[in-house]
Write a protein that holds these residues in place. Structure first.
Motif, short mmCIF file in Angstrom:
data_model
loop_
_atom_site.label_atom_id
_atom_site.label_comp_id
_atom_site.label_asym_id
_atom_site.label_seq_id
_atom_site.Cartn_x
_atom_site.Cartn_y
_atom_site.Cartn_z
N ARG A 149 -73.69 7.94 -50.61
CA ARG A 149 -73.56 9.11 -51.29
C ARG A 149 -72.33 9.63 -52.62
N LYS B 163 -69.75 14.70 -54.25
CA LYS B 163 -70.55 15.84 -54.81
C LYS B 163 -72.12 15.46 -54.19
N LEU C 23 -74.23 13.15 -54.23
CA LEU C 23 -75.56 12.28 -55.02
C LEU C 23 -75.90 11.56 -54.82
N SER D 37 -81.49 19.33 -53.84
CA SER D 37 -80.54 19.14 -53.59
C SER D 37 -80.22 17.79 -54.78
N GLN D 38 -80.71 17.12 -54.91
CA GLN D 38 -79.98 15.88 -56.31
C GLN D 38 -80.69 16.72 -57.29
N TYR E 12 -78.02 18.98 -58.03
CA TYR E 12 -76.36 18.55 -58.22
C TYR E 12 -76.70 18.10 -60.08
N ASP F 179 -74.81 22.54 -59.30
CA ASP F 179 -74.33 23.21 -58.18
C ASP F 179 -73.13 22.40 -57.48
N THR F 180 -72.14 21.24 -58.63
CA THR F 180 -71.26 20.68 -58.60
C THR F 180 -70.08 21.53 -59.51
#
Length: 510
Positions: free
Chosen positions: A405, A408, A410, A448-449, A452, A456-457
């Motif tokens: 990962r 953040k 990924l 979540s991916q 990203y 989200d970042t």
């Protein structure tokens, strides 16, 4: 007039009564928009500045009432208003000002929740920006025009159409076919999402643009053109596809019985089989045609075994099939099974899994090269064999719990196209979730991916979408200013943002 509004678009309706004969509707906006999704008429002309549009259709019969519907989509501005509408030159009362708002992709509620309909809209605009060949009159990317209309001339064939690869101008058939397979898969399994986003027509058009090209490339049962354009020659030139010199006809490359090309042919068979399902109810004759070509290509792929780069050596430096062709043969057989429900193809699947057990009888990957995880989850859906479910679960469990990962969050699948790669994994794990395998865990991972990627970042990785999106993407056509300004290496070296917005393009990532 306005019947519905959503982020990035309005849908409007005009009802005509008490009129007969030929007719036109003129629409004027105060900023650029894209008109599509028409019903009861079609866009006859659009001004170059995308402010004025003429819609027309069949003559109205005496006493008939006629309804025209259309969608107006934002096109890279701060919002647009419909300021005037005329029927046969007479002003129409447009009612309240109809604003077409920009694509807004910000979290809705908790982090990771986005307006996915707007993202679908943007992604399909990217496909249109990648089109090669003669473009339709209702094109939505105003800075793209007709290009490469001589493709195939060197071999006496019409090989126009298809899609350019990435930021370049070569038409590489192997990754293009994979793209059409997965795009068709998404439509088959998630058609309700495309309908909800108002993009059903556009995704069908995107698929058909690719499959029409593949049909042209399949010139007989044992001949298939898998590439147009020389990779090194293309990479040495920077400019608009529309400006490619007519005197410089691009080479076309094919696979034949001299060697074969099972990876390329198998993937194209899969693409056409999947597309036949995507068009089965909406366009049955075309669906049947696609399936006929898919069957022929599958036979060609299985009978004449070789990696396609044996004959199309130019592709080896760009899209060499490292995984071999066993995964494509199994993948194609699986799609043929789904498209035909013919037990013959189940036997073919078993044959390939036995022959290529070292590659297929274990968890695998999913991308333009390796199709094994895609074959596993598809076969888990089709035949229900526990071993396929186990392989998919092991693959997704690795991605969720063991893959490296970034700081953040990924899931890092490799340096070359990390965002593309994790998107592919997310798709497979969502398919696994549909089977009831670790449903909550896999859905949360996929969300979540994608979160990203979308912001989200604190920044978006999709051009033209969300907060602080990319603006310097490596892409020939979007790097070029509007004609007649010359586009050459100066555009390549331009330190500023690209003059054109390549909406929907996903950059490589960290």
């Amino acid at each position: 007039m306005v019947k519905a509004q959503w982020s990035g678009a309005t849908q409007s309706e005009i009802t005509i009564s008490g009129e007969t004969g030929n007719w036109t509707i003129e629409l004027k906006y105060d900023a650029k928009v894209i008109i599509n999704g028409t019903y009861g008429g079609k866009v006859k002309t659009a001004s170059f500045d995308e402010l004025t549009f003429i819609i027309t259709g069949d003559p109205i019969e005496p006493g008939a009432q006629h309804t025209v519907q259309y969608q107006a989509h934002y096109d890279h501005n701060a919002g647009a208003n419909l300021i005037s509408a005329k029927f046969n030159g007479k002003q129409i009362d447009i009612g309240p000002v109809a604003t077409v708002w920009p694509i807004t992709v910000a979290p809705v509620g908790p982090t990771g929740h986005y307006n996915y309909g707007a993202v679908i809209h943007a992604s399909l605009l990217f496909y249109e920006a990648q089109r090669s060949g003669k473009l339709p009159t209702d094109k939505r990317i105003h800075w793209r025009g007709d290009s490469m209309l001589d493709d195939g001339r060197d071999v006496g064939k019409d090989l126009t159409g298809g899609y350019f690869d990435a930021g370049d101008l070569v038409k590489f058939g192997f990754p293009m076919a994979y793209t059409m397979t997965v795009l068709s898969w998404s439509l088959i399994d998630y058609e309700d999402s495309y309908i909800k986003a108002g993009e059903l027509t556009n995704v069908r058009n995107a698929i058909k643009w690719g499959t029409d090209y593949f049909i042209k490339c399949h010139t007989n049962d044992t001949e298939f053109y898998g590439q147009v354009g020389n990779g090194n020659e293309d990479h040495a030139v920077w400019g608009r596809p529309e400006d490619w010199p007519k005197s410089k006809v691009r080479p076309a490359y094919k696979v034949t019985t001299a060697h074969g090309g099972s990876d390329l042919l198998g993937e194209t068979s899969a693409a056409l089989a999947a597309a036949s399902l995507a068009f089965k109810t909406s366009y049955p004759k075309y669906s049947a045609k696609l399936l006929t070509h898919a069957k022929s290509l599958y036979t060609f792929a299985d009978k004449h075994r070789a990696n396609y780069t044996t004959e199309i050596s130019d592709a080896k430096s760009f899209y060499n099939s490292i995984s071999g062709y066993g995964d494509e043969l199994a993948w194609a057989a699986a799609w043929m099974l789904r498209a035909t429900n013919d037990s013959h193809y189940k036997s073919e699947v078993n044959k390939h899994f036995k022959e290529f057990s070292g590659q297929l009888d274990r968890p695998g990957g999913f991308g333009w090269d390796d199709k094994s995880a895609g074959a596993h989850v598809l076969l888990a859906q089709l035949v229900g064999d526990q071993k396929y479910k186990t392989y998919v679960q092991q693959y997704c469990d690795w991605a969720v719990h063991k893959a490296p990962r970034t700081p953040k969050g990924l899931a890092f699948m490799g340096e070359w196209g990390s965002l593309r790669s994790v998107s592919n994994v997310a798709f497979i794990c969502l398919q696994a979730a549909k089977l009831g395998i670790n449903e909550k865990v896999y859905r949360k991972f996929a969300e979540s991916q994608i979160g990203y990627i979308l912001g989200d970042t604190g920044r978006s990785f999709v051009v033209g979408v969300g907060v602080n999106p990319p603006s310097h993407e490596h892409h020939r056509a979007s790097s070029c200013p509007n004609p007649p300004v010359v586009c050459d290496n100066y555009a390549f070296n331009n330190p500023g943002p690209n003059p054109q917005t390549l909406t929907g393009a996903l950059v490589g990532g960290p």
